[in-house]
Each structure stands twice: as structure tokens, then as C-alpha cells.
Design an enzyme around this catalytic site. Structure first.
Site, PDB file in Angstrom:
ATOM      1  N   GLY A  71       0.819  -1.205   0.000  1.00 57.83           N
ATOM      2  CA  GLY A  71       0.000   0.000   0.000  1.00 57.83           C
ATOM      3  C   GLY A  71       0.854   1.256   0.000  1.00 57.83           C
ATOM      4  O   GLY A  71       0.556   2.236  -0.701  1.00 57.83           O
ATOM      5  N   ASP A  92      -5.720 -11.182   1.316  1.00 59.02           N
ATOM      6  CA  ASP A  92      -6.032 -11.061   2.746  1.00 59.02           C
ATOM      7  C   ASP A  92      -7.117 -12.034   3.164  1.00 59.02           C
ATOM      8  O   ASP A  92      -7.002 -12.752   4.161  1.00 59.02           O
ATOM      9  CB  ASP A  92      -6.474  -9.632   3.075  1.00 59.02           C
ATOM     10  CG  ASP A  92      -5.330  -8.642   2.984  1.00 59.02           C
ATOM     11  OD1 ASP A  92      -4.164  -9.074   3.032  1.00 59.02           O
ATOM     12  OD2 ASP A  92      -5.607  -7.439   2.864  1.00 59.02           O
TER      13      ASP A  92
END
Length: 239
Positions: A71, A92
Site C-alpha cells: 500500500g 487477505d
């Protein structure tokens, strides 16, 4: 005459469309490459989960840490992409789902972990779908929510990071603490706090963050479902 031709050339160049990036370039974004590495790391980790719990825990947590790194890279190098966001969420959800399935086979009652798995997938899937229906850019855009906890979770990166880390750390600890495949969940939690004060403190801190994250998942599920229902109502009212 030269100035006129020069002006026409400049106008012609300005009118040309900016070339679109090739598909391959998006696939090779730095954060997306990190995402592929996370998938491979998780595959190796789960292949070793029962033969070597420590290596599994290290690899699993390292993959989780890479979630924050990709990110940061996406924002740093201006390589934010829809594909990367979807890849990130899928990785995830699948990694957490696999660990919850394993815990459901190690602990009794196993239904607790399967219920957490269902809540996690359902809430995030509905949140993503409602995001597209609302025309929002990110599923983390919850400024219009009436829940202060929901807005705090997605509005404060540090708080969200704490809850996510606490949740994953708790699952890893439970996996490491299990000595056989018929463990009672409450007995393990109570005994861990009695045997080691530091371990008990870590479990307690993780439990709080885990509880907040599950509460957010419930709120997320209800809020996203409301968006879908309102979309249906508005669609039926159109002439």
C-alpha cells in the site's frame, strides 16, 4: 509563415490523446509484484503449517506485513490500481480464511472459527459490492456512515492497523498454543494467561483489537446490505 506552421504543429500535438499504459505495465506495478510474492509466501507457509509451526507463523506474519508495504509503495510510486486493490483484498481474505479453517479443526467448538470466516468474507464482499453501487472509489470511504466506530476504523490508519494486526496475531498465537487437534478454546486462553504474564498481556491486547474488528465487520455487513436494499428500492421507483 513559420510561426503559423509552428502554432499548428503545437495545436496538433496538444490534441493527440495521451497513450494508455499497456496491460502488462499494470501487472508489473511494484505493489502488484509484492502481491504476487505474498501469494507465494502464503502457499509455502500453509504447506508447512503442521510440520513446522514456527516457520509457518513467521512466513504468515511476514506476508501480512507486506500488505502494508504494498500500500505504501502504491502511494509512493503513484501505482494505485483497481487490480492491485482487488488482489490485495483477495489475498487477505483467502489467507485469513485458510488459517480460520485450520483453527476450526484444532479447537472445539470449531463452529466459532467457521462463523468468523463467514462474517469476514460476507462483510467485505458486500462492502465492495455496495461501493460500486454507490459510485465510490474506495470501500474505505465511509464518511456518510452514522456509526462512529465504523468511521474511526476506516478513518484512522493507525487504529485500523492495530485492529488488523491484533486479529492476525491472536489467530497465530492460538495456532502456536494448540498442542493437539482437540483443544478447548477457552481452556487454552485461560491457561495461557496463567502460565505467562507477558503472553497473557499479548493475548489480552490482541483480543481487544480482534473484538473491535469483529464489531466493525458486523456494522459493515449491515451498512452494505442497507445500501444494496436502497439501490433496489430506488430502481423500482424509477419510471
Amino acid at each position: 509563415m513559420r510561426s503559423v506552421f509552428k502554432l499548428r504543429e503545437e495545436v496538433s500535438m496538444a490534441g493527440k490523446a495521451v497513450p494508455r499504459p499497456r496491460k502488462l505495465s499494470v501487472y508489473l506495478y511494484i505493489p502488484n509484484i509484492i502481491g504476487y510474492m505474498r501469494v507465494l509466501i502464503n502457499c509455502v507457509a500453509f504447506a508447512l503449517c503442521f510440520s513446522n509451526k514456527r516457520i509457518f507463523s513467521v512466513l504468515y506474519f511476514f506476508s501480512f506485513v507486506c500488505d502494508g508495504i504494498d500500500g505504501w509503495c502504491a502511494r509512493k510510486f503513484n501505482q494505485v490500481s483497481t487490480f492491485g486493490a482487488v488482489l490485495d483484498m483477495i489475498t487477505d481474505r483467502i489467507s485469513t480464511a485458510c488459517l480460520l479453517v485450520i483453527l476450526s479443526q484444532v479447537y472445539r467448538p470449531g463452529l466459532v472459527f467457521l462463523s468468523l470466516l463467514a462474517l469476514d468474507i460476507a462483510s467485505h464482499w458486500l462492502q465492495m459490492y455496495s461501493t460500486f453501487l454507490s459510485g465510490k472509489v474506495s470501500h474505505k470511504d465511509v464518511k456518510d456512515s452514522t456509526s462512529w466506530l465504523f468511521k474511526l476504523y476506516y478513518g484512522n490508519r493507525i487504529f485500523m492497523a492495530y485492529c488488523c494486526v491484533a486479529c492476525e496475531v491472536l489467530y497465530i498465537l492460538l495456532f502456536l498454543l494448540a498442542k493437539n487437534r482437540t483443544e478447548n478454546l477457552m481452556d487454552v486462553l485461560v491457561n495461557s494467561t496463567k502460565q505467562n504474564l507477558l503472553l497473557g498481556g499479548l493475548v489480552g491486547i490482541s483480543l481487544f483489537g480482534w473484538a473491535v474488528k469483529q464489531a466493525v465487520n458486523v456494522i459493515q455487513l449491515k451498512t452494505a446490505a442497507d445500501v444494496c436494499v436502497l439501490h433496489d428500492i430506488e430502481k423500482k421507483q424509477r419510471p
